[in-house]
Design a protein around this motif. Structure first.
Motif, PDB file in Angstrom:
ATOM      1  N   ARG A 250       0.876  -1.255  -0.205  1.00  0.00           N
ATOM      2  CA  ARG A 250      -0.460  -0.479  -0.271  1.00  0.00           C
ATOM      3  C   ARG A 250       1.018   1.303   0.023  1.00  0.00           C
ATOM      4  O   ARG A 250       0.411   2.090  -0.752  1.00  0.00           O
ATOM      5  CB  ARG A 250      -1.134   0.065   1.035  1.00  0.00           C
ATOM      6  N   ARG A 251       1.672   1.124   0.714  1.00  0.00           N
ATOM      7  CA  ARG A 251       2.681   2.915   1.035  1.00  0.00           C
ATOM      8  C   ARG A 251       3.706   2.841  -0.074  1.00  0.00           C
ATOM      9  O   ARG A 251       3.683   3.869  -0.545  1.00  0.00           O
ATOM     10  CB  ARG A 251       3.517   2.398   2.122  1.00  0.00           C
ATOM     11  N   TYR A 252       4.380   1.876  -0.286  1.00  0.00           N
ATOM     12  CA  TYR A 252       5.043   2.215  -1.619  1.00  0.00           C
ATOM     13  C   TYR A 252       4.888   1.388  -2.816  1.00  0.00           C
ATOM     14  O   TYR A 252       5.550   0.575  -3.286  1.00  0.00           O
ATOM     15  CB  TYR A 252       6.672   1.508  -1.353  1.00  0.00           C
ATOM     16  N   ARG A 253       4.084   2.103  -3.531  1.00  0.00           N
ATOM     17  CA  ARG A 253       3.489   1.270  -5.118  1.00  0.00           C
ATOM     18  C   ARG A 253       4.369   2.141  -5.733  1.00  0.00           C
ATOM     19  O   ARG A 253       4.773   3.153  -5.872  1.00  0.00           O
ATOM     20  CB  ARG A 253       2.386   1.935  -5.427  1.00  0.00           C
ATOM     21  N   GLY A 254       4.795   1.131  -6.869  1.00  0.00           N
ATOM     22  CA  GLY A 254       5.612   1.122  -8.152  1.00  0.00           C
ATOM     23  C   GLY A 254       7.311   0.876  -7.505  1.00  0.00           C
ATOM     24  O   GLY A 254       8.603   0.965  -8.502  1.00  0.00           O
ATOM     25  N   LEU A 255       7.626  -0.079  -6.238  1.00  0.00           N
ATOM     26  CA  LEU A 255       8.738  -0.211  -5.314  1.00  0.00           C
ATOM     27  C   LEU A 255       9.477  -1.052  -6.690  1.00  0.00           C
ATOM     28  O   LEU A 255      10.855  -1.162  -6.679  1.00  0.00           O
ATOM     29  CB  LEU A 255       8.424  -0.442  -4.231  1.00  0.00           C
ATOM     30  N   ALA A 256       8.983  -1.805  -6.698  1.00  0.00           N
ATOM     31  CA  ALA A 256       9.135  -3.054  -7.555  1.00  0.00           C
ATOM     32  C   ALA A 256       9.815  -2.876  -9.118  1.00  0.00           C
ATOM     33  O   ALA A 256      10.391  -3.427  -9.461  1.00  0.00           O
ATOM     34  CB  ALA A 256       7.903  -4.114  -8.087  1.00  0.00           C
ATOM     35  N   ASP A 257       8.808  -1.345  -9.324  1.00  0.00           N
ATOM     36  CA  ASP A 257       9.460  -0.956 -10.774  1.00  0.00           C
ATOM     37  C   ASP A 257      10.803  -0.243 -10.544  1.00  0.00           C
ATOM     38  O   ASP A 257      11.499  -0.689 -10.957  1.00  0.00           O
ATOM     39  CB  ASP A 257       8.469  -0.212 -12.037  1.00  0.00           C
ATOM     40  N   LEU A 258      10.869   0.323  -9.660  1.00  0.00           N
ATOM     41  CA  LEU A 258      11.799   1.640  -9.254  1.00  0.00           C
ATOM     42  C   LEU A 258      13.205   0.160  -9.134  1.00  0.00           C
ATOM     43  O   LEU A 258      14.045   0.258  -9.813  1.00  0.00           O
ATOM     44  CB  LEU A 258      11.312   1.876  -8.296  1.00  0.00           C
ATOM     45  N   ALA A 259      12.845  -0.641  -7.929  1.00  0.00           N
ATOM     46  CA  ALA A 259      14.268  -1.658  -7.880  1.00  0.00           C
ATOM     47  C   ALA A 259      14.734  -2.355  -9.301  1.00  0.00           C
ATOM     48  O   ALA A 259      15.720  -2.038  -9.476  1.00  0.00           O
ATOM     49  CB  ALA A 259      13.652  -3.087  -7.219  1.00  0.00           C
ATOM     50  N   VAL A 260      13.583  -3.088 -10.445  1.00  0.00           N
ATOM     51  CA  VAL A 260      14.401  -2.630 -11.679  1.00  0.00           C
ATOM     52  C   VAL A 260      15.115  -2.319 -12.039  1.00  0.00           C
ATOM     53  O   VAL A 260      16.311  -2.834 -12.245  1.00  0.00           O
ATOM     54  CB  VAL A 260      12.739  -3.741 -12.517  1.00  0.00           C
ATOM     55  N   LYS A 261      14.720  -0.583 -12.082  1.00  0.00           N
ATOM     56  CA  LYS A 261      15.361  -0.097 -13.588  1.00  0.00           C
ATOM     57  C   LYS A 261      16.420   0.638 -12.236  1.00  0.00           C
ATOM     58  O   LYS A 261      17.503   0.869 -13.336  1.00  0.00           O
ATOM     59  CB  LYS A 261      13.987   1.239 -13.681  1.00  0.00           C
ATOM     60  N   ASP A 262      16.411   0.597 -11.252  1.00  0.00           N
ATOM     61  CA  ASP A 262      17.619   1.425 -10.173  1.00  0.00           C
ATOM     62  C   ASP A 262      18.771   0.384 -10.395  1.00  0.00           C
ATOM     63  O   ASP A 262      19.894   0.767 -10.514  1.00  0.00           O
ATOM     64  CB  ASP A 262      16.974   2.189  -9.787  1.00  0.00           C
ATOM     65  N   TRP A 263      18.320  -0.656  -9.437  1.00  0.00           N
ATOM     66  CA  TRP A 263      19.233  -1.529  -9.344  1.00  0.00           C
ATOM     67  C   TRP A 263      19.164  -2.850 -10.173  1.00  0.00           C
ATOM     68  O   TRP A 263      21.097  -3.545  -9.357  1.00  0.00           O
ATOM     69  CB  TRP A 263      18.298  -1.578  -8.319  1.00  0.00           C
ATOM     70  N   ARG A 264      19.345  -3.745 -11.028  1.00  0.00           N
ATOM     71  CA  ARG A 264      18.926  -4.304 -11.669  1.00  0.00           C
ATOM     72  C   ARG A 264      20.214  -4.874 -13.006  1.00  0.00           C
ATOM     73  O   ARG A 264      20.854  -3.379 -12.845  1.00  0.00           O
ATOM     74  CB  ARG A 264      18.130  -4.800 -13.376  1.00  0.00           C
ATOM     75  N   GLY A 265      21.252  -6.022 -12.417  1.00  0.00           N
ATOM     76  CA  GLY A 265      22.581  -5.701 -12.607  1.00  0.00           C
ATOM     77  C   GLY A 265      23.817  -5.429 -11.799  1.00  0.00           C
ATOM     78  O   GLY A 265      24.626  -4.805 -12.548  1.00  0.00           O
ATOM     79  N   LYS A 266      23.114  -4.626 -11.354  1.00  0.00           N
ATOM     80  CA  LYS A 266      24.188  -3.465 -10.171  1.00  0.00           C
ATOM     81  C   LYS A 266      25.367  -4.878  -8.834  1.00  0.00           C
ATOM     82  O   LYS A 266      25.489  -4.126  -7.893  1.00  0.00           O
ATOM     83  CB  LYS A 266      22.990  -2.819  -9.373  1.00  0.00           C
ATOM     84  N   GLY A 267      25.036  -6.249  -9.124  1.00  0.00           N
ATOM     85  CA  GLY A 267      26.096  -6.814  -7.808  1.00  0.00           C
ATOM     86  C   GLY A 267      25.023  -7.593  -7.060  1.00  0.00           C
ATOM     87  O   GLY A 267      24.976  -8.918  -6.296  1.00  0.00           O
ATOM     88  N   PHE A 268      23.737  -7.180  -7.414  1.00  0.00           N
ATOM     89  CA  PHE A 268      22.932  -8.535  -6.360  1.00  0.00           C
ATOM     90  C   PHE A 268      21.831  -8.989  -6.366  1.00  0.00           C
ATOM     91  O   PHE A 268      20.703  -8.306  -6.150  1.00  0.00           O
ATOM     92  CB  PHE A 268      22.494  -7.344  -5.238  1.00  0.00           C
ATOM     93  N   ASP A 269      21.647  -9.108  -7.724  1.00  0.00           N
ATOM     94  CA  ASP A 269      20.616  -9.096  -7.985  1.00  0.00           C
ATOM     95  C   ASP A 269      19.294 -10.543  -7.653  1.00  0.00           C
ATOM     96  O   ASP A 269      18.383 -10.712  -7.682  1.00  0.00           O
ATOM     97  CB  ASP A 269      20.651 -10.117  -9.972  1.00  0.00           C
TER      98      ASP A 269
END
Length: 292
Positions: A250-269
């Protein structure tokens, strides 16, 4: 706080005498004697160590140690390094005293004051480090003070609420320096990893305060060290309390998309995928409004 009536050893008497002067003059003497006393006692029976810590509390030594964290480092030989050692020893002595008559006062009056002193020192170290980033040693000391705070919180979880309500912690929390952010997120990670039950016990308000900060750091930083620490901590929270799933959805909608966009491929997939799986799982709720 009153003496427990125990027979004081000559070493303890000497130490207590040094703490009667509430000034910077005796800090090094107190630290040296306290290290020696606790170190020697820790080699013996656990009950002797508990009794030693209780005597240190009852005779005001721990109160002096707590007060000393607010002394001027410029007036102490060794400065911040000595105060950081004092913080470490103080937190050690505040854990494992066993049960005793004044436990309520110790837990709900003395320990919160210790936390406040530790946070005061931590904020002072942070400000010093921010003024001169070449001082890597100061950041190291800042990290050690937070280790001392984390040690206390793991043993006395009710103090988490005191930390979250502290102005000193708030000032540290809002700092956007990567070194500082990493230390605060790592402290919560270590606490939740050591005792997952804390997540369910601390209540939604406190947990939301912590998660708001972690999600903000995760979304505002581009440093993979911060991203990894934030993601790992959110996964821990969701693993240890199913009730947080709905709150996070409820509180952090869009967090999954942000996680993929900002952090995918940064060494902790691997851990990132765990978070995304949690966030994208179907969680039923009636009211789709965000939690305030």
């Amino acid at each position: 706080m009153s003496p427990s009536g125990d027979q004081m050893s000559p070493e303890l008497k000497d130490l207590v005498a040094d703490t009667r002067e509430q000034s910077e003059n005796k800090v090094n003497d107190v630290l040296s004697k306290l290290k020696d006393l606790v170190g020697r006692t820790s080699l013996g029976d656990q009950r002797d160590l508990e009794a030693c810590k209780l005597s240190l509390y009852s005779h005001g030594v721990l109160q002096y140690c707590s007060s000393s964290l607010k002394f001027s480092p410029a007036k102490i030989h060794g400065g911040y390094a000595v105060l950081t050692q004092m913080a470490d020893l103080l937190s050690t002595c505040c854990v494992g005293l066993g049960a005793f008559r004044d436990m309520e006062v110790f837990s709900h009056e003395f320990l919160p004051s210790v936390v406040e002193s530790l946070l005061f020192l931590a904020e002072r170290l942070m400000n010093r480090a921010l003024r001169d980033k070449a001082h890597n040693e100061i950041i190291r000391l800042f990290r050690k003070v937070f280790d001392s705070i984390g040690w206390l919180l793991r043993a006395h979880t009710h103090l988490i609420h005191h930390v979250l309500g502290s102005k000193h912690y708030e000032n540290i929390q809002i700092c956007e320096d990567d070194d500082v952010s990493f230390v605060t997120v790592t402290m919560w990670n270590n606490i939740f990893r050591a005792n997952g039950a804390v997540v369910a016990e601390m209540g939604n308000r406190a947990l939301t305060d912590i998660m708001d900060d972690i999600v903000y750091k995760m979304s505002s930083s581009s440093n993979p060290v911060i991203g990894r620490a934030a993601v790992k901590t959110l996964v821990l929270i969701m693993d240890h309390s199913s009730s947080t799933h709905q709150l996070i959805h409820r509180r952090y909608r869009g967090l999954a998309d942000l996680a993929v966009k900002d952090w995918r491929g940064k060494g902790f997939d691997s851990v990132l995928d765990q978070l995304i799986d949690h966030l994208r799982s179907d969680v039923p709720w009636r009211d789709t409004k965000s939690i305030n």
